[in-house]
Design a protein around this motif. Structure first.
Motif, PDB file in Angstrom:
ATOM      1  N   ARG A 141      45.692  34.399  35.429  1.00  0.00           N
ATOM      2  CA  ARG A 141      45.382  33.149  34.971  1.00  0.00           C
ATOM      3  C   ARG A 141      43.819  32.609  35.002  1.00  0.00           C
ATOM      4  NH1 ARG A 141      48.417  28.395  33.652  1.00  0.00           N
ATOM      5  NH2 ARG A 141      46.679  26.537  34.002  1.00  0.00           N
ATOM      6  N   LEU A 142      43.209  33.198  35.903  1.00  0.00           N
ATOM      7  CA  LEU A 142      41.628  32.925  36.057  1.00  0.00           C
ATOM      8  C   LEU A 142      41.032  33.652  34.787  1.00  0.00           C
ATOM      9  CD1 LEU A 142      40.975  32.853  39.765  1.00  0.00           C
ATOM     10  CD2 LEU A 142      41.113  31.135  38.318  1.00  0.00           C
ATOM     11  N   ASP A 143      41.373  35.016  34.839  1.00  0.00           N
ATOM     12  CA  ASP A 143      40.860  35.846  33.603  1.00  0.00           C
ATOM     13  C   ASP A 143      41.241  34.995  32.137  1.00  0.00           C
ATOM     14  OD1 ASP A 143      39.799  37.452  35.142  1.00  0.00           O
ATOM     15  OD2 ASP A 143      41.206  38.976  35.066  1.00  0.00           O
ATOM     16  N   HIS A 144      42.065  34.476  32.060  1.00  0.00           N
ATOM     17  CA  HIS A 144      42.730  33.833  30.796  1.00  0.00           C
ATOM     18  C   HIS A 144      41.608  32.391  30.662  1.00  0.00           C
ATOM     19  CE1 HIS A 144      45.186  32.292  27.559  1.00  0.00           C
ATOM     20  NE2 HIS A 144      45.186  31.025  28.107  1.00  0.00           N
ATOM     21  N   GLU A 145      41.793  31.696  31.588  1.00  0.00           N
ATOM     22  CA  GLU A 145      40.913  30.697  31.600  1.00  0.00           C
ATOM     23  C   GLU A 145      39.298  30.761  31.190  1.00  0.00           C
ATOM     24  OE1 GLU A 145      41.286  28.173  35.080  1.00  0.00           O
ATOM     25  OE2 GLU A 145      43.411  27.925  34.719  1.00  0.00           O
ATOM     26  N   ARG A 146      38.754  32.094  31.724  1.00  0.00           N
ATOM     27  CA  ARG A 146      37.206  32.511  31.693  1.00  0.00           C
ATOM     28  C   ARG A 146      37.275  33.035  30.077  1.00  0.00           C
ATOM     29  NH1 ARG A 146      36.161  37.082  35.642  1.00  0.00           N
ATOM     30  NH2 ARG A 146      34.707  37.384  34.036  1.00  0.00           N
ATOM     31  N   ALA A 147      38.088  33.641  29.713  1.00  0.00           N
ATOM     32  CA  ALA A 147      38.440  34.045  28.190  1.00  0.00           C
ATOM     33  C   ALA A 147      38.438  32.835  27.326  1.00  0.00           C
ATOM     34  CB  ALA A 147      39.335  35.127  27.970  1.00  0.00           C
ATOM     35  N   HIS A 148      38.884  31.841  27.679  1.00  0.00           N
ATOM     36  CA  HIS A 148      39.196  30.695  26.786  1.00  0.00           C
ATOM     37  C   HIS A 148      37.778  29.884  26.724  1.00  0.00           C
ATOM     38  CE1 HIS A 148      41.259  27.448  24.554  1.00  0.00           C
ATOM     39  NE2 HIS A 148      40.721  26.455  25.444  1.00  0.00           N
ATOM     40  N   VAL A 149      37.365  29.764  27.957  1.00  0.00           N
ATOM     41  CA  VAL A 149      35.899  29.164  27.930  1.00  0.00           C
ATOM     42  C   VAL A 149      34.725  29.915  27.256  1.00  0.00           C
ATOM     43  CG1 VAL A 149      34.051  28.652  29.512  1.00  0.00           C
ATOM     44  CG2 VAL A 149      36.053  27.880  30.210  1.00  0.00           C
ATOM     45  N   ALA A 150      34.717  31.148  27.215  1.00  0.00           N
ATOM     46  CA  ALA A 150      34.019  32.264  26.892  1.00  0.00           C
ATOM     47  C   ALA A 150      34.054  32.013  25.304  1.00  0.00           C
ATOM     48  CB  ALA A 150      34.056  33.592  27.321  1.00  0.00           C
ATOM     49  N   LEU A 151      35.510  32.075  24.693  1.00  0.00           N
ATOM     50  CA  LEU A 151      35.520  31.884  23.272  1.00  0.00           C
ATOM     51  C   LEU A 151      34.976  30.686  22.713  1.00  0.00           C
ATOM     52  CD1 LEU A 151      39.344  33.371  22.922  1.00  0.00           C
ATOM     53  CD2 LEU A 151      37.150  34.250  21.743  1.00  0.00           C
ATOM     54  N   ALA A 152      34.929  29.557  23.455  1.00  0.00           N
ATOM     55  CA  ALA A 152      34.418  28.370  22.932  1.00  0.00           C
ATOM     56  C   ALA A 152      32.997  28.563  22.663  1.00  0.00           C
ATOM     57  CB  ALA A 152      34.847  27.233  24.069  1.00  0.00           C
ATOM     58  N   ASP A 163      55.191  58.132  42.480  1.00  0.00           N
ATOM     59  CA  ASP A 163      56.326  57.407  42.908  1.00  0.00           C
ATOM     60  C   ASP A 163      56.450  56.357  44.213  1.00  0.00           C
ATOM     61  OD1 ASP A 163      57.678  58.735  40.878  1.00  0.00           O
ATOM     62  OD2 ASP A 163      58.539  60.479  42.122  1.00  0.00           O
ATOM     63  N   LEU A 164      55.109  56.653  44.684  1.00  0.00           N
ATOM     64  CA  LEU A 164      55.085  55.653  45.844  1.00  0.00           C
ATOM     65  C   LEU A 164      54.764  54.266  45.379  1.00  0.00           C
ATOM     66  CD1 LEU A 164      54.132  55.592  48.860  1.00  0.00           C
ATOM     67  CD2 LEU A 164      51.612  55.855  48.123  1.00  0.00           C
ATOM     68  N   ASP A 165      55.707  53.459  46.051  1.00  0.00           N
ATOM     69  CA  ASP A 165      55.613  51.874  45.699  1.00  0.00           C
ATOM     70  C   ASP A 165      54.534  51.285  46.399  1.00  0.00           C
ATOM     71  OD1 ASP A 165      57.742  52.034  43.964  1.00  0.00           O
ATOM     72  OD2 ASP A 165      59.219  51.555  45.583  1.00  0.00           O
ATOM     73  N   VAL A 166      53.273  50.967  45.752  1.00  0.00           N
ATOM     74  CA  VAL A 166      52.254  50.311  46.102  1.00  0.00           C
ATOM     75  C   VAL A 166      52.439  48.985  46.212  1.00  0.00           C
ATOM     76  CG1 VAL A 166      50.153  49.693  45.863  1.00  0.00           C
ATOM     77  CG2 VAL A 166      50.667  52.014  45.334  1.00  0.00           C
ATOM     78  N   PRO A 167      52.538  48.166  47.404  1.00  0.00           N
ATOM     79  CA  PRO A 167      52.747  46.829  47.663  1.00  0.00           C
ATOM     80  C   PRO A 167      51.864  45.829  46.372  1.00  0.00           C
ATOM     81  CG  PRO A 167      51.839  47.468  49.681  1.00  0.00           C
ATOM     82  CD  PRO A 167      52.240  48.766  48.630  1.00  0.00           C
ATOM     83  N   VAL A 168      52.532  45.168  45.885  1.00  0.00           N
ATOM     84  CA  VAL A 168      51.723  44.066  45.066  1.00  0.00           C
ATOM     85  C   VAL A 168      51.908  42.731  45.339  1.00  0.00           C
ATOM     86  CG1 VAL A 168      51.711  43.377  42.744  1.00  0.00           C
ATOM     87  CG2 VAL A 168      52.242  46.054  43.281  1.00  0.00           C
ATOM     88  N   ASP A 169      50.752  42.026  45.483  1.00  0.00           N
ATOM     89  CA  ASP A 169      50.942  40.625  45.629  1.00  0.00           C
ATOM     90  C   ASP A 169      50.974  39.798  44.409  1.00  0.00           C
ATOM     91  OD1 ASP A 169      50.565  38.068  46.437  1.00  0.00           O
ATOM     92  OD2 ASP A 169      48.734  38.340  47.496  1.00  0.00           O
ATOM     93  N   SER A 170      52.112  39.726  44.073  1.00  0.00           N
ATOM     94  CA  SER A 170      52.351  39.149  42.665  1.00  0.00           C
ATOM     95  C   SER A 170      51.772  37.516  42.527  1.00  0.00           C
ATOM     96  CB  SER A 170      53.870  38.937  42.430  1.00  0.00           C
ATOM     97  OG  SER A 170      54.498  38.302  43.478  1.00  0.00           O
ATOM     98  N   VAL A 171      51.669  36.822  43.463  1.00  0.00           N
ATOM     99  CA  VAL A 171      51.036  35.587  43.449  1.00  0.00           C
ATOM    100  C   VAL A 171      49.504  35.667  43.177  1.00  0.00           C
ATOM    101  CG1 VAL A 171      50.666  33.529  44.752  1.00  0.00           C
ATOM    102  CG2 VAL A 171      52.772  34.633  45.107  1.00  0.00           C
ATOM    103  N   ALA A 172      48.839  36.699  43.877  1.00  0.00           N
ATOM    104  CA  ALA A 172      47.197  36.970  43.686  1.00  0.00           C
ATOM    105  C   ALA A 172      47.089  37.526  42.445  1.00  0.00           C
ATOM    106  CB  ALA A 172      46.880  37.872  44.865  1.00  0.00           C
ATOM    107  N   GLU A 173      48.090  38.389  41.978  1.00  0.00           N
ATOM    108  CA  GLU A 173      47.967  39.059  40.754  1.00  0.00           C
ATOM    109  C   GLU A 173      48.184  37.986  39.538  1.00  0.00           C
ATOM    110  OE1 GLU A 173      50.136  42.582  37.933  1.00  0.00           O
ATOM    111  OE2 GLU A 173      49.670  42.792  40.053  1.00  0.00           O
ATOM    112  N   ALA A 174      48.962  37.042  39.659  1.00  0.00           N
ATOM    113  CA  ALA A 174      49.206  36.075  38.573  1.00  0.00           C
ATOM    114  C   ALA A 174      47.948  35.009  38.613  1.00  0.00           C
ATOM    115  CB  ALA A 174      50.522  35.312  38.985  1.00  0.00           C
ATOM    116  N   VAL A 175      47.498  34.822  40.012  1.00  0.00           N
ATOM    117  CA  VAL A 175      46.348  33.906  39.755  1.00  0.00           C
ATOM    118  C   VAL A 175      45.089  34.449  39.145  1.00  0.00           C
ATOM    119  CG1 VAL A 175      44.656  32.992  41.555  1.00  0.00           C
ATOM    120  CG2 VAL A 175      47.263  32.523  41.939  1.00  0.00           C
ATOM    121  N   GLU A 176      45.030  35.944  39.515  1.00  0.00           N
ATOM    122  CA  GLU A 176      43.732  36.622  38.903  1.00  0.00           C
ATOM    123  C   GLU A 176      43.961  36.745  37.384  1.00  0.00           C
ATOM    124  OE1 GLU A 176      41.945  40.729  39.070  1.00  0.00           O
ATOM    125  OE2 GLU A 176      43.050  40.225  40.696  1.00  0.00           O
TER     126      GLU A 176
END
Length: 196
Positions: free
Chosen positions: A132-143, A117-130
């Motif tokens: 997005r970067l993973d999505h772009e890497r996957a897109h490049v790798a699929l090519a 139940d402990l709320d772990v602080p999440v950096d939503s901006v950093a998570e969103a960037v990560e």
């Protein structure tokens, strides 16, 4: 819980019944025998329980439970198998150990629930960037995959199809789909730098 001494400092008088006799009488419902048994053993039972449980309040509760169990199970006592006090000590020790285990279990459960139940602080901006970067890497790798491999991987991971469904949709043998998927995943891992 004070022990009553009937003959000075030396314990019960010679004419008094033994603990075995008192326990046997308790087994047939003799309340006076149970009272005498309690008076002669309460301090020792409480002492044993307190050494195991440590907490005085819990030790008193456990000792009370022990005497309730003695009253209820006295008919099962067999003097030929051991003395009354050793039988009672066995009951007391088991109850005390059960209480310690139960308390430890409760602490462990509370710790797990607290951690869950402990709320772990999440950096939503950093998570969103990560993401997005993973999505772009996957897109490049699929090519980097062949058209046939990309088609199978895309249908499986983005379309949610099983290998059998992909084979049916593409009208190719299942073995062919499995080979394309395997080769495509190996190539994706290599391009994305993922080790297995």
């Amino acid at each position: 819980m004070l022990e009553r001494v009937t003959d000075g400092e030396h314990g019960p008088a010679a004419s008094d019944p033994t603990l075995d006799d008192l326990l046997v009488a308790t087994g047939v419902g003799d309340r006076a025998a149970f009272g005498a048994l309690y008076d002669r053993t309460a301090a020792r039972i409480l002492g044993l329980v307190r050494r195991v449980v440590v907490d005085p309040a819990q030790a008193e509760e456990v000792a009370q439970d022990v005497f309730l169990e003695v009253w209820q199970t006295a008919p099962r006592f067999e003097a030929a198998r051991g003395s009354a006090i050793s039988w009672m000590f066995t009951l007391a020790h088991r109850r005390a150990v059960d209480r310690v285990r139960s308390a430890q279990s409760a602490r462990d459960r509370d710790a797990r629930i607290g951690a869950r139940d402990l709320d772990v602080p999440v950096d939503s901006v950093a998570e969103a960037v990560e993401v997005r970067l993973d999505h772009e890497r996957a897109h490049v790798a699929l090519a980097e995959l062949s058209d046939l491999q990309r088609e199978c991987v895309t249908l499986a991971y983005y379309g949610g199809l099983t290998q059998s469904e992909i084979a049916e949709r593409l009208d190719v043998p299942l073995g062919t789909v499995k080979t394309r998927m395997r080769d495509g995943m190996i190539r994706l891992r290599r391009v994305m730098g993922v080790s297995t």
